[in-house]
Design a protein around this motif. Structure first.
Motif, short mmCIF file in Angstrom:
data_model
loop_
_atom_site.label_atom_id
_atom_site.label_comp_id
_atom_site.label_asym_id
_atom_site.label_seq_id
_atom_site.Cartn_x
_atom_site.Cartn_y
_atom_site.Cartn_z
N LYS A 84 -63.59 -81.41 34.50
CA LYS A 84 -63.44 -80.25 35.37
C LYS A 84 -64.62 -79.30 35.19
O LYS A 84 -65.14 -78.74 36.17
N THR A 85 -65.09 -79.13 33.95
CA THR A 85 -66.24 -78.28 33.69
C THR A 85 -67.51 -78.87 34.31
O THR A 85 -68.35 -78.14 34.84
N ILE A 86 -67.62 -80.19 34.27
CA ILE A 86 -68.78 -80.86 34.87
C ILE A 86 -68.72 -80.75 36.40
O ILE A 86 -69.74 -80.51 37.05
N GLY A 124 -83.28 -82.48 36.20
CA GLY A 124 -83.09 -81.04 36.22
C GLY A 124 -81.65 -80.64 35.97
O GLY A 124 -81.21 -79.57 36.39
N SER A 125 -80.89 -81.49 35.27
CA SER A 125 -79.48 -81.22 34.98
C SER A 125 -79.38 -80.28 33.78
O SER A 125 -79.00 -80.68 32.68
N GLY A 135 -71.42 -77.72 35.28
CA GLY A 135 -72.16 -77.42 36.50
C GLY A 135 -72.88 -78.61 37.11
O GLY A 135 -74.06 -78.53 37.44
N PHE A 136 -72.17 -79.74 37.30
CA PHE A 136 -72.72 -80.96 37.89
C PHE A 136 -73.76 -81.63 36.99
O PHE A 136 -74.52 -82.48 37.46
N SER A 137 -73.83 -81.25 35.73
CA SER A 137 -74.80 -81.82 34.79
C SER A 137 -74.05 -82.59 33.71
O SER A 137 -73.24 -82.00 32.97
N VAL A 138 -74.30 -83.88 33.59
CA VAL A 138 -73.66 -84.69 32.56
C VAL A 138 -74.53 -84.72 31.31
O VAL A 138 -74.10 -84.33 30.22
N PHE A 139 -75.77 -85.17 31.45
CA PHE A 139 -76.74 -85.13 30.36
C PHE A 139 -77.90 -84.21 30.77
O PHE A 139 -78.29 -84.16 31.94
N ASN A 140 -78.46 -83.51 29.81
CA ASN A 140 -79.61 -82.65 30.06
C ASN A 140 -80.87 -83.50 29.94
O ASN A 140 -81.41 -83.69 28.85
N HIS A 166 -80.18 -71.30 39.41
CA HIS A 166 -79.23 -71.06 38.33
C HIS A 166 -79.95 -71.07 36.99
O HIS A 166 -80.84 -71.89 36.76
N GLN A 167 -79.55 -70.17 36.11
CA GLN A 167 -80.19 -70.11 34.80
C GLN A 167 -79.97 -71.41 34.02
O GLN A 167 -78.89 -72.01 34.07
N GLY A 168 -81.00 -71.84 33.30
CA GLY A 168 -80.93 -73.08 32.52
C GLY A 168 -80.22 -72.88 31.20
O GLY A 168 -80.83 -72.99 30.13
N ASP A 169 -78.93 -72.62 31.27
CA ASP A 169 -78.18 -72.25 30.06
C ASP A 169 -78.09 -73.37 29.04
O ASP A 169 -78.25 -73.14 27.83
N GLY A 170 -77.85 -74.60 29.51
CA GLY A 170 -77.76 -75.71 28.57
C GLY A 170 -79.06 -75.95 27.84
O GLY A 170 -79.08 -76.19 26.62
N THR A 171 -80.16 -75.86 28.56
CA THR A 171 -81.48 -76.04 27.95
C THR A 171 -81.74 -74.94 26.93
O THR A 171 -82.26 -75.21 25.83
#
Length: 306
Positions: A84-86, A124-125, A135-140, A166-171
Motif C-alpha cells: 500500500k505504501t508503494i 529515478g525511483s 511512492g511507486f518506488s520499489v528499489f532506489n 517530488h523530494q528525493g526522500d529515500g535517496t
C-alpha cells in the motif's frame, strides 16, 4: 575520472520495464514501452540499438536496501501494508521490472563513465529507502548504482542531482551521513512526501513556479553541487512531473522549460568533463502518448551532447 570521448548516445532499455498494468491504474506503466517505441520511430535509437541491462542482483540491491526487504521483493512476499505504501502489488512482473530498471541504471552509470553521458528509459525511483519502498518506488535504482560504483572503486565521489517534482526522500535517507555522496533535490515544497528528510541541499519551490523562475535557481544549484560534491559522476533525475499538464505536478513548467532545464544541467557537467547518467524520474499524465513524448525530452537533449 577518465572517460572516452562520446560518439553516439548510449540509451538503456529492457522490455521488462513495462509490467503491463491495467490502463486504469494510477501509475502510467505503459509509458515505458511507448517511450522506447518513440525513440526508435524518431530515429534517436536504431532498431535493436538499445543497451539491454541484466536484472540487478540481490548483492547489488543489498548495498542500498535491507536484506529482509530485498528478499521479500524477490520472493513476492512483501506485506500488504508495504505494498500500500508503494502504491501497487509487488508480483513477479513488478519484481522483475524493479530489478531490470535498477540494473538499467547500473548499466547507464557504467556507460556514462565510458562515454561521458548515457541515459536510461526508466529509473529515478527515489522514494524507496533502506527498509522499504514508497511512492511507486520499489528499489532506489540510483542509490543501488551509486553504491555499486563506489564498492567497485570506479568512482570516489557521487552527486545525485534530482529535478523530479517530488523530494528525493529515500535517496536522502539512504545517503544520510555518507560523505562520498552529495544529494540535491529541486522540488515542489507543497508536494509529496509530507515529511521531507534533509538532502545535502534541498531547493523547495512554490506552486506555479513556471519556467523562468525554475531556471533561475539552476546556477546556484549547479555551482553549489559542483563545489560541495566534487563528483566523479552525476546521476541526473530528469523527472517531467514539474510540467504544467502533469496531474501530480504543480510547478507549471512547459516542454520548452523542461528541455532547457535538461540542457543546462547536462551542459554544465559535460563542459567540465564530468560523466552524467540520466534517469527519467516521474511523470503522471493519463495521456500516455503525450507523457512518453515528454519523457523523450531527456534523450533528445542528451543527444545534442553526443
Amino acid at each position: 575520472m577518465p572517460y572516452l570521448p562520446m560518439m553516439s548516445l548510449a540509451i538503456v532499455h529492457h522490455s521488462a520495464f513495462d509490467a503491463r498494468f491495467d490502463p486504469k491504474h494510477r501509475f502510467p506503466m505503459a509509458k515505458f514501452s511507448r517511450l522506447a517505441e518513440i525513440l526508435v520511430e524518431d530515429g534517436l535509437v536504431a532498431a535493436g540499438g538499445y543497451q539491454v541491462p541484466e536484472p540487478a542482483t540481490a548483492d547489488w540491491l543489498r548495498l542500498a536496501h535491507a536484506p529482509a526487504y530485498v528478499d521479500a521483493v524477490l520472493t513476492q512476499t512483501v506485506s500488504a501494508a508495504a505494498e500500500k505504501t508503494i502504491g501497487f502489488a509487488v508480483d513477479a512482473a513488478v519484481a522483475l521490472r524493479s530489478r531490470c530498471a535498477t540494473g538499467g541504471t547500473v548499466l547507464t552509470a557504467r556507460l556514462a563513465l565510458e562515454r561521458g553521458l548515457a541515459c536510461n528509459t526508466a529509473g529515478g525511483s527515489h522514494h524507496a529507502a533502506r527498509d522499504g519502498g514508497a511512492g511507486f518506488s520499489v528499489f532506489n535504482d540510483v542509490a543501488v548504482a551509486a553504491h555499486a560504483l563506489l564498492a567497485e572503486g570506479l568512482v570516489r565521489r557521487v552527486l545525485v542531482f534530482d529535478c523530479d517534482v517530488h523530494q528525493g526522500d529515500g535517496t536522502a535517507l539512504i545517503f544520510a551521513g555518507e560523505p562520498r555522496v552529495f544529494t540535491l533535490s529541486i522540488h515542489g515544497e507543497n508536494n509529496y512526501p509530507a515529511v521531507k528528510p534533509p538532502s545535502d541541499l534541498d531547493i523547495p519551490l512554490p506552486d506555479k513556479t513556471g519556467d523562468d523562475a525554475y531556471l533561475a535557481v539552476l546556477p546556484f544549484a549547479l555551482e553549489t553541487a559542483l563545489h560541495e560534491a566534487a563528483p566523479d559522476i552525476v546521476f541526473y533525475n530528469a523527472g517531467v512531473d514539474p510540467h504544467a499538464d502533469d496531474r501530480l505536478g504543480r510547478l507549471c513548467l512547459s516542454d520548452a522549460g523542461l528541455a532547457e532545464r535538461d540542457r543546462r544541467v547536462l551542459g554544465f557537467f559535460r563542459d567540465r568533463g564530468i560523466p552524467v547518467a540520466g534517469v527519467i524520474g516521474g511523470g503522471y499524465s493519463r495521456d500516455i502518448e503525450s507523457l512518453a513524448r515528454r519523457h523523450t525530452i531527456l534523450h533528445r537533449v542528451a543527444a545534442e551532447f553526443a
